[in-house]
Design an enzyme around this catalytic site. Structure first.
Site, PDB file in Angstrom:
ATOM      1  N   ILE A  59      32.816  12.620  78.779  1.00 54.33           N
ATOM      2  CA  ILE A  59      33.633  11.399  79.209  1.00 54.33           C
ATOM      3  C   ILE A  59      34.814  11.751  79.232  1.00 54.33           C
ATOM      4  CG2 ILE A  59      32.216   9.350  77.841  1.00 54.33           C
ATOM      5  CD1 ILE A  59      35.149   8.955  75.791  1.00 54.33           C
ATOM      6  N   PRO A  66      36.033  21.123  79.927  1.00 55.27           N
ATOM      7  CA  PRO A  66      34.677  21.411  80.222  1.00 55.27           C
ATOM      8  C   PRO A  66      33.922  20.356  78.808  1.00 55.27           C
ATOM      9  CG  PRO A  66      36.009  23.565  79.008  1.00 55.27           C
ATOM     10  CD  PRO A  66      36.867  22.831  79.424  1.00 55.27           C
ATOM     11  N   ASP A  67      32.956  20.132  79.465  1.00 51.50           N
ATOM     12  CA  ASP A  67      32.220  19.788  78.124  1.00 51.50           C
ATOM     13  C   ASP A  67      31.462  21.443  77.777  1.00 51.50           C
ATOM     14  OD1 ASP A  67      29.283  18.652  80.803  1.00 51.50           O
ATOM     15  OD2 ASP A  67      30.203  20.358  79.982  1.00 51.50           O
ATOM     16  N   PHE A  68      30.169  21.220  76.778  1.00 51.64           N
ATOM     17  CA  PHE A  68      29.620  22.667  75.749  1.00 51.64           C
ATOM     18  C   PHE A  68      28.505  22.794  77.038  1.00 51.64           C
ATOM     19  CE2 PHE A  68      31.795  22.184  72.149  1.00 51.64           C
ATOM     20  CZ  PHE A  68      32.432  21.027  72.555  1.00 51.64           C
ATOM     21  N   ARG A  69      27.781  22.012  77.950  1.00 52.68           N
ATOM     22  CA  ARG A  69      25.916  22.915  77.920  1.00 52.68           C
ATOM     23  C   ARG A  69      26.218  22.468  79.523  1.00 52.68           C
ATOM     24  NH1 ARG A  69      26.087  20.456  72.882  1.00 52.68           N
ATOM     25  NH2 ARG A  69      25.386  21.897  71.279  1.00 52.68           N
ATOM     26  N   GLN A 139      31.752  12.509  69.372  1.00 47.77           N
ATOM     27  CA  GLN A 139      31.183  13.324  69.211  1.00 47.77           C
ATOM     28  C   GLN A 139      32.889  14.476  69.340  1.00 47.77           C
ATOM     29  OE1 GLN A 139      27.281  14.594  70.012  1.00 47.77           O
ATOM     30  NE2 GLN A 139      27.591  13.174  71.640  1.00 47.77           N
ATOM     31  N   ASN A 140      33.772  13.773  69.988  1.00 45.23           N
ATOM     32  CA  ASN A 140      34.645  15.184  71.024  1.00 45.23           C
ATOM     33  C   ASN A 140      35.541  15.301  69.972  1.00 45.23           C
ATOM     34  OD1 ASN A 140      33.347  14.369  73.464  1.00 45.23           O
ATOM     35  ND2 ASN A 140      34.304  12.667  74.167  1.00 45.23           N
ATOM     36  N   ASP A 142      38.588  15.602  71.355  1.00 45.54           N
ATOM     37  CA  ASP A 142      39.933  15.856  72.197  1.00 45.54           C
ATOM     38  C   ASP A 142      40.729  14.360  71.542  1.00 45.54           C
ATOM     39  OD1 ASP A 142      37.920  15.171  74.659  1.00 45.54           O
ATOM     40  OD2 ASP A 142      38.739  13.477  72.955  1.00 45.54           O
ATOM     41  N   HIS A 159      32.629  14.699  64.806  1.00 45.84           N
ATOM     42  CA  HIS A 159      33.218  16.488  64.541  1.00 45.84           C
ATOM     43  C   HIS A 159      33.906  16.504  64.336  1.00 45.84           C
ATOM     44  CE1 HIS A 159      28.531  15.889  66.775  1.00 45.84           C
ATOM     45  NE2 HIS A 159      28.187  15.920  65.688  1.00 45.84           N
ATOM     46  N   CYS A 170      43.786  26.762  49.245  1.00 44.09           N
ATOM     47  CA  CYS A 170      44.196  25.806  48.554  1.00 44.09           C
ATOM     48  C   CYS A 170      44.110  24.216  48.932  1.00 44.09           C
ATOM     49  CB  CYS A 170      45.691  26.548  47.871  1.00 44.09           C
ATOM     50  SG  CYS A 170      46.604  25.982  49.795  1.00 44.09           S
ATOM     51  N   CYS A 191      47.305  30.782  55.620  1.00 45.32           N
ATOM     52  CA  CYS A 191      48.442  29.166  54.532  1.00 45.32           C
ATOM     53  C   CYS A 191      49.862  30.031  54.801  1.00 45.32           C
ATOM     54  CB  CYS A 191      47.584  29.081  53.095  1.00 45.32           C
ATOM     55  SG  CYS A 191      48.036  28.128  52.820  1.00 45.32           S
ATOM     56  N   CYS A 196      49.995  29.961  46.961  1.00 40.98           N
ATOM     57  CA  CYS A 196      48.174  30.213  47.793  1.00 40.98           C
ATOM     58  C   CYS A 196      48.346  31.611  47.837  1.00 40.98           C
ATOM     59  CB  CYS A 196      48.544  29.881  48.631  1.00 40.98           C
ATOM     60  SG  CYS A 196      46.619  29.479  49.408  1.00 40.98           S
ATOM     61  N   SER A 235      25.090  15.053  76.008  1.00 39.96           N
ATOM     62  CA  SER A 235      23.194  15.465  75.980  1.00 39.96           C
ATOM     63  C   SER A 235      22.424  15.451  74.430  1.00 39.96           C
ATOM     64  CB  SER A 235      22.936  17.097  75.722  1.00 39.96           C
ATOM     65  OG  SER A 235      23.836  17.531  74.790  1.00 39.96           O
ATOM     66  N   ARG A 259      24.742  11.819  83.160  1.00 40.13           N
ATOM     67  CA  ARG A 259      24.667  12.689  84.617  1.00 40.13           C
ATOM     68  C   ARG A 259      23.030  13.019  84.231  1.00 40.13           C
ATOM     69  NH1 ARG A 259      29.014  16.972  85.176  1.00 40.13           N
ATOM     70  NH2 ARG A 259      30.820  15.936  86.173  1.00 40.13           N
TER      71      ARG A 259
HETATM   72  N1  APR Z   1      29.708  11.933  83.970  1.00 42.00           N
HETATM   73  C1  APR Z   1      28.430  11.883  82.955  1.00 42.00           C
HETATM   74  N2  APR Z   1      27.687  12.104  82.597  1.00 42.00           N
HETATM   75  C2  APR Z   1      28.542  13.618  82.317  1.00 42.00           C
HETATM   76  C3  APR Z   1      29.798  13.830  82.817  1.00 42.00           C
HETATM   77  C4  APR Z   1      30.300  12.652  83.434  1.00 42.00           C
HETATM   78  N3  APR Z   1      31.245  13.479  83.855  1.00 42.00           N
HETATM   79  N4  APR Z   1      30.265  15.368  82.465  1.00 42.00           N
HETATM   80  C5  APR Z   1      29.187  15.925  82.018  1.00 42.00           C
HETATM   81  N5  APR Z   1      28.481  14.898  81.893  1.00 42.00           N
HETATM   82  C6  APR Z   1      27.298  14.420  81.266  1.00 42.00           C
HETATM   83  C7  APR Z   1      25.609  15.960  80.878  1.00 42.00           C
HETATM   84  O1  APR Z   1      25.184  15.999  82.827  1.00 42.00           O
HETATM   85  C8  APR Z   1      25.399  16.072  79.689  1.00 42.00           C
HETATM   86  O2  APR Z   1      24.410  15.981  80.109  1.00 42.00           O
HETATM   87  O3  APR Z   1      26.920  14.685  79.966  1.00 42.00           O
HETATM   88  C9  APR Z   1      26.526  15.539  78.518  1.00 42.00           C
HETATM   89  C10 APR Z   1      27.313  16.569  77.929  1.00 42.00           C
HETATM   90  O4  APR Z   1      26.618  17.381  77.212  1.00 42.00           O
HETATM   91  P1  APR Z   1      27.203  18.585  75.853  1.00 42.00           P
HETATM   92  O5  APR Z   1      27.618  19.500  77.029  1.00 42.00           O
HETATM   93  O6  APR Z   1      25.929  19.241  75.151  1.00 42.00           O
HETATM   94  O7  APR Z   1      28.451  17.411  75.011  1.00 42.00           O
HETATM   95  P2  APR Z   1      28.454  16.573  73.354  1.00 42.00           P
HETATM   96  O8  APR Z   1      26.637  16.101  73.809  1.00 42.00           O
HETATM   97  O9  APR Z   1      29.041  16.256  73.686  1.00 42.00           O
HETATM   98  O10 APR Z   1      27.851  18.161  72.595  1.00 42.00           O
HETATM   99  C11 APR Z   1      27.679  17.335  71.644  1.00 42.00           C
HETATM  100  O11 APR Z   1      27.909  20.468  70.851  1.00 42.00           O
HETATM  101  O12 APR Z   1      28.232  21.701  70.122  1.00 42.00           O
HETATM  102  C12 APR Z   1      28.215  21.139  69.833  1.00 42.00           C
HETATM  103  O13 APR Z   1      30.178  19.585  68.177  1.00 42.00           O
HETATM  104  C13 APR Z   1      29.801  20.112  70.069  1.00 42.00           C
HETATM  105  O14 APR Z   1      30.482  17.862  70.255  1.00 42.00           O
HETATM  106  C14 APR Z   1      29.885  18.687  70.639  1.00 42.00           C
HETATM  107  C15 APR Z   1      28.150  18.507  71.107  1.00 42.00           C
END
Ligand code: APR
Length: 309
Positions: A59, A66-69, A139-140, A142, A159, A170, A191, A196, A235, A259
């Site tokens: 989101i 960037p997302d993670f995966r 989970q975000n 940000d 998270h 401390c 710290c 400490c 994901s 997605r």
């Molecule tokens: N619109 C719709 N879906 C999206 C968009 C978008 N603009 N951008 C990314 N996605 C989808 C991706 O296809 C993927 O399925 O969002 C999902 C993001 O998955 P991850 O990158 O795994 O992120 P997240 O699920 O938040 O990760 C969970 O993993 O590493 C840990 O602590 C970290 O909180 C994080 C947790």
């Protein structure tokens, strides 16, 4: 049991035949959606006051985070420069204690600064203002839900977040402003408390190997009261967060906006006779939210909210 009783029992069971309506639709007593599509889901949403949102990094990608995966663009595909044993190490406590520098270098990029909330964050704020939302489980890290104006008591940062940090020796608390300022000059945060021994100061994000925050532990009560679950941009790969959709009541409809298909939606299909409540909107989060604003007849309220921000 005598022969007579068994025969009697057998007859009475035979007569217990399900009425035609139940045979036609075994879920008739728990079905809340007219059809398994977004318009029907939106129509049902209008009757809800205990919606729970479950947010993932997807989101915030339209905000430039960037997302993670996601292949190629996800954070875990872009950490080569840190020479990590594996990408997730950067968020593992053991690795952090051994070599904290990679995490702090990444923190300079990740720490909420000039990122702005997205359409999705403001859509959630809109529904909170309409008294439709029970809680937002995110989970975000940000803080964009907070920056969209959603009050902290409506948000569960499952998270953690960068809002505060603590000395691992401390337990002295530090603000995000102090951490950001310090990281402009230093590569690792220590710290500053006199008494400490100069422990590492770690932002309060949950590392792999750490417990989730206490506020997460109330999920059972929240999810048992949930009348509508909306899972967005995740994901669903990381437990226990990924298990939460299973905690809602049997009659609670569940919408995935993503997605790609994830979690219990992976074997989702409208034509199986077992699906009476899973709906999927395979779309960009922001685009899906704009569709929902229209379907909920909230365009005017949403325009007003966007103008204010
Ligand atoms: N619109 C719709 N879906 C999206 C968009 C978008 N603009 N951008 C990314 N996605 C989808 C991706 O296809 C993927 O399925 O969002 C999902 C993001 O998955 P991850 O990158 O795994 O992120 P997240 O699920 O938040 O990760 C969970 O993993 O590493 C840990 O602590 C970290 O909180 C994080 C947790």
């Amino acid at each position: 049991m005598s022969q007579f009783d068994i025969q009697n029992l057998d007859n009475s069971i035979q007569n217990l035949s399900l009425d035609d309506e139940t045979v036609q639709d075994p879920f008739k007593d728990i079905r809340k959606l007219e059809k398994l599509d977004l318009p029907s889901f939106a129509k049902y949403m209008k009757t809800c006051s205990n919606i729970i949102f479950m947010n993932g990094a997807g989101i915030s990608t339209s905000a430039g985070i960037p997302d993670f995966r996601s292949p190629g663009t996800g954070l875990y595909d872009n950490l080569q420069k840190y020479n990590l044993p594996n990408p997730q190490s950067i968020f593992e406590l053991d690795y952090f204690l051994k070599d904290p520098e990679p995490f702090f270098t990444l923190s300079k990029e990740l720490m909420p600064s000039n990122f702005k909330p997205t359409i999705t964050h403001y859509f959630q704020k809109l529904l909170v203002d309409q008294q439709m939302v029970r809680k937002i489980y995110t989970q975000n890290i940000d803080n964009l839900e907070l920056m969209a104006g959603i009050s902290n008591d409506k948000i569960i940062h499952a998270h953690g977040s960068f809002r505060t940090g603590h000395c691992l020796e401390c337990r002295t608390e530090y603000t995000m402003e102090w951490m950001k300022k310090k990281l402009e000059k230093e590569n690792i945060l220590y710290c500053e408390k006199e008494e400490c021994s100069g422990g590492l100061v770690k932002p309060d994000i949950v590392f792999f190997g750490e417990c989730l925050p206490n506020e997460f532990m109330n999920f059972r009560h929240d999810f048992s009261e949930c009348d509508c679950l909306i899972v967005m941009g995740t994901s669903l790969k990381v437990a226990p967060f990924s298990k939460l959709p299973l905690a809602v009541k049997i009659d609670c409809p569940k919408l995935l906006i993503n997605r790609d298909l994830v979690g219990e939606w992976q074997n989702y299909s409208t034509n199986t006779d077992k699906n009476y409540r899973l709906v999927v909107e395979l779309n960009e989060c922001d685009a899906a939210c704009l569709k929902l604003v229209k379907l909920l007849d909230l365009e005017k309220d949403f325009e007003k909210l966007l103008r204010k921000n």
